[in-house]
Design a protein around this motif. Structure first.
Motif, short mmCIF file in Angstrom:
data_model
loop_
_atom_site.label_atom_id
_atom_site.label_comp_id
_atom_site.label_asym_id
_atom_site.label_seq_id
_atom_site.Cartn_x
_atom_site.Cartn_y
_atom_site.Cartn_z
N SER A 160 43.80 48.48 36.98
CA SER A 160 42.36 48.05 37.86
C SER A 160 42.95 46.60 35.82
N LYS A 172 43.14 42.79 37.36
CA LYS A 172 41.89 41.95 36.40
C LYS A 172 42.40 40.69 35.39
N TYR A 232 42.64 36.84 36.42
CA TYR A 232 42.45 35.50 35.48
C TYR A 232 43.52 34.37 35.01
N VAL A 241 36.66 35.62 37.81
CA VAL A 241 36.58 36.89 37.88
C VAL A 241 35.57 38.35 37.15
N VAL A 271 34.83 41.18 38.62
CA VAL A 271 35.89 41.99 39.33
C VAL A 271 35.76 43.67 38.78
N ILE A 302 36.73 46.63 36.92
CA ILE A 302 37.90 48.12 36.45
C ILE A 302 37.38 49.83 37.03
N ASP A 327 31.46 46.84 37.67
CA ASP A 327 31.64 45.90 38.12
C ASP A 327 31.19 45.25 35.85
N HIS A 377 35.79 46.44 30.44
CA HIS A 377 35.71 44.47 30.84
C HIS A 377 35.76 43.22 29.70
#
Lengths: 277, 242
Positions: free
Chosen positions: A153, A157, A161, A191, A194, A196, A228, A264
């Motif tokens: 993940s 991501k 990006y 993103v 998005v 993870i 998220d 994140h």
């Protein structure tokens, strides 16, 4: 390797360590191993990322195409996932080997991205043309299965990006779309939403993240959450054969959102440092 | 208008190629050994924009038939889905099967297989990025991975491709030159010390009179590739020592 066999003694040593919050490689239960992230390494993709963490490495590549949207969702773009375990990881994965694993992975990605806000910025002409992103995940080295999901993940991501799509304009004279002729007239994707994945693994009486293969072999089961950046849970799933009691899971929830936000932030920092370079 | 593959330069007599190389110039080659932890041997080869990852597993027990006299070599070549500019479908790729078979033959004769009866050696090649001369890059990568695994091999197998455009032999073909109409391509894989050719594969029409020049171009290319490969191996061994 795909499967690791441990003796009862080894398992006992490992589990007792974890009960004292001390793992075989010196980490505590909620520590993650170091992650190396690399961006923009495939010229043939619009976005790509390579992630490595000890004995696991994953490449994600993004390709784009213009398609017509689904009739029920005229204003949403499409994202397709494809995962593949290279035979480089283990002779077991030669040919079509490992397909059960990749199907599971792809399904989880598809479910997590179903209502992602990323799909909204992929619209070109509503109801007529949208971008379709094909995200290919190539697993080159496979460590523990539980940590593989997390790393995949992150790779996806980071690849998103890195993705730059050419800007497309609608030309009313010819009633068709035109792609900008300037090669630097590009669009970056938003993103931030998005998700993870965070996998927590039950070993002994404790939950841990990022298990090693030895730890995974002595674990009971794992829980996989897709979260998220606002802390919204998008999808979850239990991995493995064992059974888990419900009370500890409830206590786990604040910790998961903390871990997810940390990840994140980590990706944001890493990717920002790439773009500023 | 047909785009020209060889560009005439005004100042120098020799023409330049589309990526600015001279006809006999090989693209920049980067090699690394021991890139994966789990495999017995592994290597990474970057030839221009072509990137190949190779791993070697074995010698280990065979799955299925075994040979009492020598070990079985199992080579698998694969182009990843994102390796080319258009997305590829993985399975049922005839060219991949052909390259896998070629590689099996090359390494069956290069590795001292008679030392490992009843066993199998797996060589897996993953082309992460394809920009021409995939087959040559794969031979180089596989040979480095075998050396990293410590499997006895006759010599460092090195390979290079060559082509023939505008009456001019050119070394190390890239994807643009490969895809331009009717470019003959010859890939040679050889044992450099004995000057034995293990693999010679060509596609595209070429006059037999010109074959000599093209072969020489490929063999010259092999030599420059070998120089860098040997350097990499020596550096790697030095690192292991330290």
């Amino acid at each position: 390797m795909a499967e690791l066999k441990l003796s009862e003694g080894e398992k006992c040593y490992l589990i007792n360590g974890i009960n004292d919050n001390f793992r075989i490689d010196g980490r505590s239960c909620w520590d993650r191993r170091e992650i190396e992230l690399e961006n923009n390494l495939l010229p043939s993709c619009v976005g790509s990322a390579l992630i490595r963490s000890v004995n696991c490495s994953v490449i994600a590549g993004v390709k784009m195409s213009l398609v017509s949207p689904d009739s029920g969702r005229p204003g949403k773009g499409k994202i397709e996932f494809f995962a593949d375990i290279s035979a480089n990881a283990d002779p077991l994965f030669e040919g079509r080997g490992g397909q059960e694993m990749t199907v599971e992975l792809v399904r989880f990605f598809e479910d997590s991205f179903k209502d992602c806000s990323l799909l909204d910025c992929l619209t070109v002409v509503e109801g007529k043309q949208v971008w379709c992103l094909s995200i290919d995940i190539l697993i080159l080295e496979i460590g523990a299965r539980a940590s593989l999901y997390d790393l995949c993940s992150i790779a996806v991501k980071a690849a998103l990006y890195d993705t730059r799509l050419p800007k497309v304009y609608f030309n009313p004279d010819i009633m068709d779309i035109e792609i900008s002729e300037d090669p630097f007239d590009l669009m970056q994707l938003d993103v931030s939403k998005v998700p993870i994945f965070v996998t927590v693994t039950r070993i002994g009486n404790n939950y841990t993240i990022d298990p090693t293969q030895e730890e995974e072999a002595s674990s009971i089961a794992s829980l996989l959450f897709s979260v998220d950046n606002c802390g919204t849970l998008l999808h979850s799933k239990k991995l493995g054969h064992g059974s888990l009691h419900c009370y500890p899971i409830k206590e786990l929830i604040p910790k998961i959102s903390e871990v997810a936000l940390e990840l994140h932030n980590f990706i944001d920092d890493q990717c920002k440092s790439f773009t500023s370079r | 208008m047909e785009s020209r593959i060889l560009l005439e330069s005004t100042s120098v007599k020799t023409p330049f190629r589309i990526d600015g190389r001279k006809p006999h110039e090989v693209r920049s080659l980067t090699c690394r050994l021991g890139v994966f932890q789990q495999a017995d041997g592994s290597s990474y080869v970057k030839l221009g924009n072509t990137q190949v990852l190779a791993t070697v597993y074995g010698p280990h027990d065979t799955r299925g038939k075994s040979n009492p006299e020598k070990s079985i070599i199992n080579c698998k070549f694969r182009l990843s889905t994102f390796s080319k500019s258009t997305r590829r479908n993985l399975h049922r790729d005839i060219r991949s099967i052909e390259i896998s078979n070629n590689l099996t033959q090359v390494f069956d004769s290069a590795i001292l297989t008679e030392l490992y009866p009843h066993s199998q050696i797996d060589i897996y090649l993953e082309v992460v990025q394809s920009d021409g001369s995939d087959y040559a890059a794969c031979i180089n990568a596989a040979s480095l991975a075998i050396i990293d695994a410590g499997i006895p091999i006759k010599d460092v197998v090195c390979a290079c491709s060559a082509g023939f455009i505008d009456n001019q032999p050119i070394t190390d073909i890239n994807a643009v030159e490969e895809s331009s109409n009717g470019t003959p391509i010859l890939t040679i894989g050889m044992l450099p010390k004995d000057k034995q050719i293990l693999s010679m594969e060509s596609s595209g029409g070429i006059h037999l009179d010109n074959l000599n020049d093209v072969m020489d171009a490929a063999i010259e290319g092999c030599k420059s590739v070998l120089f860098i490969m040997k350097q990499t191996i020596l550096n790697h061994i030095q690192e292991l020592k330290d």
